[in-house]
Enzyme design. Structure first.
Site, PDB file in Angstrom:
ATOM      1  N   ARG A 149       0.811  -1.262   0.200  1.00  0.00           N
ATOM      2  CA  ARG A 149       0.068   0.025  -0.029  1.00  0.00           C
ATOM      3  C   ARG A 149       0.988   1.443  -0.021  1.00  0.00           C
ATOM      4  O   ARG A 149       2.066   1.023   0.748  1.00  0.00           O
ATOM      5  CB  ARG A 149      -0.977   0.019   1.099  1.00  0.00           C
ATOM      6  CG  ARG A 149      -2.030  -1.041   1.275  1.00  0.00           C
ATOM      7  CD  ARG A 149      -2.578  -1.257   2.731  1.00  0.00           C
ATOM      8  NE  ARG A 149      -3.471  -2.081   2.897  1.00  0.00           N
ATOM      9  CZ  ARG A 149      -3.450  -3.104   3.585  1.00  0.00           C
ATOM     10  NH1 ARG A 149      -2.275  -3.499   4.006  1.00  0.00           N
ATOM     11  NH2 ARG A 149      -4.107  -4.164   3.790  1.00  0.00           N
ATOM     12  N   LYS A 173      -2.437  -2.210   7.821  1.00  0.00           N
ATOM     13  CA  LYS A 173      -3.375  -1.692   8.843  1.00  0.00           C
ATOM     14  C   LYS A 173      -3.449  -2.139  10.123  1.00  0.00           C
ATOM     15  O   LYS A 173      -3.079  -3.476  10.358  1.00  0.00           O
ATOM     16  CB  LYS A 173      -4.627  -2.241   7.987  1.00  0.00           C
ATOM     17  CG  LYS A 173      -4.950  -1.393   6.553  1.00  0.00           C
ATOM     18  CD  LYS A 173      -6.136  -1.648   6.078  1.00  0.00           C
ATOM     19  CE  LYS A 173      -6.284  -0.635   4.932  1.00  0.00           C
ATOM     20  NZ  LYS A 173      -7.681  -0.882   4.326  1.00  0.00           N
ATOM     21  N   ARG A 248      -0.407  -2.350  -6.492  1.00  0.00           N
ATOM     22  CA  ARG A 248      -0.734  -3.399  -5.780  1.00  0.00           C
ATOM     23  C   ARG A 248      -1.629  -4.635  -6.404  1.00  0.00           C
ATOM     24  O   ARG A 248      -1.463  -5.656  -6.205  1.00  0.00           O
ATOM     25  CB  ARG A 248      -1.520  -2.944  -4.465  1.00  0.00           C
ATOM     26  CG  ARG A 248      -1.914  -3.624  -3.671  1.00  0.00           C
ATOM     27  CD  ARG A 248      -2.128  -2.886  -2.460  1.00  0.00           C
ATOM     28  NE  ARG A 248      -2.895  -3.671  -1.292  1.00  0.00           N
ATOM     29  CZ  ARG A 248      -2.555  -4.532  -0.215  1.00  0.00           C
ATOM     30  NH1 ARG A 248      -1.109  -4.751  -0.221  1.00  0.00           N
ATOM     31  NH2 ARG A 248      -3.372  -5.017   0.614  1.00  0.00           N
ATOM     32  N   HIS A 271      -4.134  -9.184   3.864  1.00  0.00           N
ATOM     33  CA  HIS A 271      -5.734  -9.088   3.752  1.00  0.00           C
ATOM     34  C   HIS A 271      -5.864 -10.003   5.058  1.00  0.00           C
ATOM     35  O   HIS A 271      -5.660 -10.974   5.078  1.00  0.00           O
ATOM     36  CB  HIS A 271      -6.172  -9.693   2.570  1.00  0.00           C
ATOM     37  CG  HIS A 271      -6.054  -8.552   1.282  1.00  0.00           C
ATOM     38  ND1 HIS A 271      -6.289  -9.333   0.282  1.00  0.00           N
ATOM     39  CD2 HIS A 271      -6.278  -7.379   1.281  1.00  0.00           C
ATOM     40  CE1 HIS A 271      -6.243  -8.319  -0.960  1.00  0.00           C
ATOM     41  NE2 HIS A 271      -5.873  -7.248  -0.145  1.00  0.00           N
TER      42      HIS A 271
END
Length: 299
Positions: A149, A173, A248, A271
């Site tokens: 990212r 994240k 990405r 993910h």
């Protein structure tokens, strides 16, 4: 329980128990604020522990009337479910009213990708005679070579590069760390930038460990990366709106098309759910369908 107290406790839970980033906590908080506004507007003012499934369904209908798109409604619903999971854990409620609440149907949009040839053209358009050109090539090679990212790229640290074993450590994240393989071309570009150009940069205090720096010796902004890619696309006449995230998507798509295991791609992308990664199998099927349409005599 009063709403302000419940929201404050929820924020502490997200920060201390779930280790979410400040932006994620703010996003969840805004969702619960909307529920608070709805509850406060009812004739019999609802408290967090007195809200029922019927009330939540009315809330979703209210949100829909505000004109929010299904993806925004789904995000709000995710926040509501997390909030009631917290209340249940704290024994503030005995049953979770959000458990049977259905998410709005979202039409999944397939992400734009670049061909391998387009990626090569973009990289070839960089002026390597300038110091920033050497850096910019390393940026694009790293984006495509590891599927990062843009925020992960701008925060990448020298101390997290393990180029001798072809891995980098990435903070994604929710401040979650993962190890991602990095290809030979990206390693080569990184080494040239770090060993031949970055060493001559006057680095500002606090930025010593950041990989990608500007001429002032501070980390690059996300906006700069967006503008860099847009400028390169215009330079080669690429008639497609692309962004750092396109690299990405291209990274993941090319892996899946090449036969990579979906679980491995999930790990590399960071993910949380395999469902998010499965979109790249849809892209693969679209590619196969277009191949049949183009080359099969009966199509």
């Amino acid at each position: 329980m009063e709403w302000r107290s419940a929201i404050k406790g929820f924020q502490a839970y997200l920060k201390l128990e779930k280790s979410l980033a400040d932006n994620s906590i703010e996003s969840y908080s805004r969702d619960i604020e909307k529920l608070f506004q709805f509850a406060d507007a009812q004739q019999i003012q609802l408290k967090p522990e007195t809200i029922t499934l019927s009330d939540l369904r009315l809330f979703i209908a209210w949100v829909n009337e505000l004109g929010m798109i299904p993806s925004s409604q789904a995000r709000i619903l995710s926040g509501i479910k997390a909030f009631y999971k917290y209340l249940l854990m704290e024994d503030i409620i005995k049953t979770d009213p959000s458990e049977l609440l259905e998410s709005p149907r979202i039409q999944r949009k397939l992400p734009d990708t670049l061909s391998y040839q387009d990626i090569n053209r973009l990289i070839a358009a960089i002026d390597l005679s300038k110091p920033e050109g050497v850096r910019n090539k390393a940026i694009l090679e790293t984006l495509y070579g590891s599927g990062l990212r843009v925020s992960e790229l701008t925060e990448l640290k020298l101390s997290n590069l393990y180029l001798d074993i072809e891995f980098i450590k990435v903070t994604g994240k929710g401040s979650k760390e993962r190890l991602v393989p990095i290809g030979a071309e990206a390693i080569k570009a990184l080494k040239i930038w770090i060993e031949q150009v970055r060493v001559h940069t006057a680095i500002k205090k606090g930025e010593e460990d950041i990989v990608f720096l500007n001429r002032r010796g501070t980390r690059l902004s996300r906006v700069y990366i967006f503008l860099l890619i847009k400028e390169l696309a215009e330079r080669i006449g690429l008639n497609k709106a692309i962004s750092p995230h396109t690299f990405r998507h291209s990274f993941a798509t090319h892996l899946v098309e090449g036969g990579a295991d979906l679980r491995a791609v999930q790990e590399m992308l960071g993910h949380e759910s395999i469902t998010t990664t499965e979109i790249y199998t849809h892209l693969d099927r679209e590619y196969l369908k277009s191949t049949i349409s183009q080359f099969h005599p009966r199509s």
